[in-house]
Design an enzyme around this catalytic site. Structure first.
Site, PDB file in Angstrom:
ATOM      1  N   ASP A   8       3.279 -10.780   4.314  1.00 29.87           N
ATOM      2  CA  ASP A   8       2.422  -9.659   3.938  1.00 29.87           C
ATOM      3  C   ASP A   8       2.967  -8.372   4.546  1.00 29.87           C
ATOM      4  O   ASP A   8       3.183  -8.292   5.768  1.00 29.87           O
ATOM      5  CB  ASP A   8       0.998  -9.887   4.431  1.00 29.87           C
ATOM      6  N   ASP A 129      -9.242 -14.179  -6.438  1.00 39.44           N
ATOM      7  CA  ASP A 129      -9.728 -14.000  -5.073  1.00 39.44           C
ATOM      8  C   ASP A 129     -11.249 -13.959  -5.112  1.00 39.44           C
ATOM      9  O   ASP A 129     -11.826 -13.166  -5.866  1.00 39.44           O
ATOM     10  CB  ASP A 129      -9.190 -12.703  -4.474  1.00 39.44           C
TER      11      ASP A 129
END
Length: 238
Positions: A8, A129
């Protein structure tokens, strides 16, 4: 089942967030390219790269680093974060990503989802998500009145190659994945699903590997803290 390390990116560094909150950031490396090379050297079959600045800002930001990562490793790379237009998708594929991960725009705009799946055939992954079963968008800052299973079905119908399912409440916690909701999404999708969020032990890997339709587990913080060894996780997932 594949075990896929997450890289990330935020502010040019390799970080992990807690439950997706920008204010709850832990920096694990100032050199994301070196981290990507480390995971490849430890046997990773592919990498999951997220442009967090892009996710919060609504457009790709870390493309130069993504290009450097792709050039540094020989394994395939999937890239997400802020891909809100066909041009954004094209940009990350052009720098060498094998797959582009779309989430927010895919949930908000079914026509966009169909368009990118057709235009970039077999190269689109849809990020589903969820917060309490409902789809979260805009860097997880907004929750829609849309069930995760419904988006998974829509993604499969549009021609997505894979779904990445993330339980927002579990992400970055190492508290274990939401096995029940992952199974529900995999059942609804009917296409390969990668589970993301909450993996903190080899037992979590075993549980995910036992779910029909779950063909990958994306692991982040647990690898960086050493709670899970990538080599051990890969052996467990075989």
């Amino acid at each position: 089942m594949l075990v896929i390390p997450a890289v990330d990116l935020k502010g040019g560094r390799c970080v992990r967030l807690l439950q997706g909150k920008a204010s709850a950031e832990t920096v694990f490396s100032d050199d994301p390219v070196a981290m990507a090379e480390r995971w490849e050297n430890e046997g990773a079959p592919r990498l999951h790269v997220v442009d967090l600045d892009g996710a919060f800002g609504g457009g790709p930001v870390q493309t130069p680093i993504i290009r450097a990562i792709v050039r540094a490793v020989s394994i395939p790379v999937e890239v997400g974060g802020g891909l809100r237009s066909p041009e954004h998708v094209h940009a990350v594929l052009e720098v060498g990503a094998r797959w582009a991960v779309v989430g927010t725009r895919a949930a908000l705009d079914p026509a966009f989802l169909v368009e990118v799946c057709r235009r970039f055939e077999d190269r689109i992954i849809v990020g589903v998500d969820a917060s309490d079963g409902r789809v979260a968008v805009d860097g997880w800052t907004r929750v829609l009145d849309l069930q995760a299973e419904a988006l998974a079905r829509d993604a499969a119908a549009a021609g997505a190659s894979t779904i990445i399912y993330t339980d927002v409440a579990r992400d970055g916690t190492q508290g274990g994945p939401n096995v029940w909701s992952t199974e529900a999404v995999a059942r609804a999708a009917g296409i390969p699903v990668f589970a993301s969020g909450g993996v903190g032990s080899l037992e979590d890997i075993r549980q995910l590997a036992a779910i029909p339709g779950v063909e990958g587990a994306i692991v982040g913080r647990a690898l960086y803290t050493g709670a899970v060894s990538l080599r051990a996780a890969l052996a467990e997932a075989r």
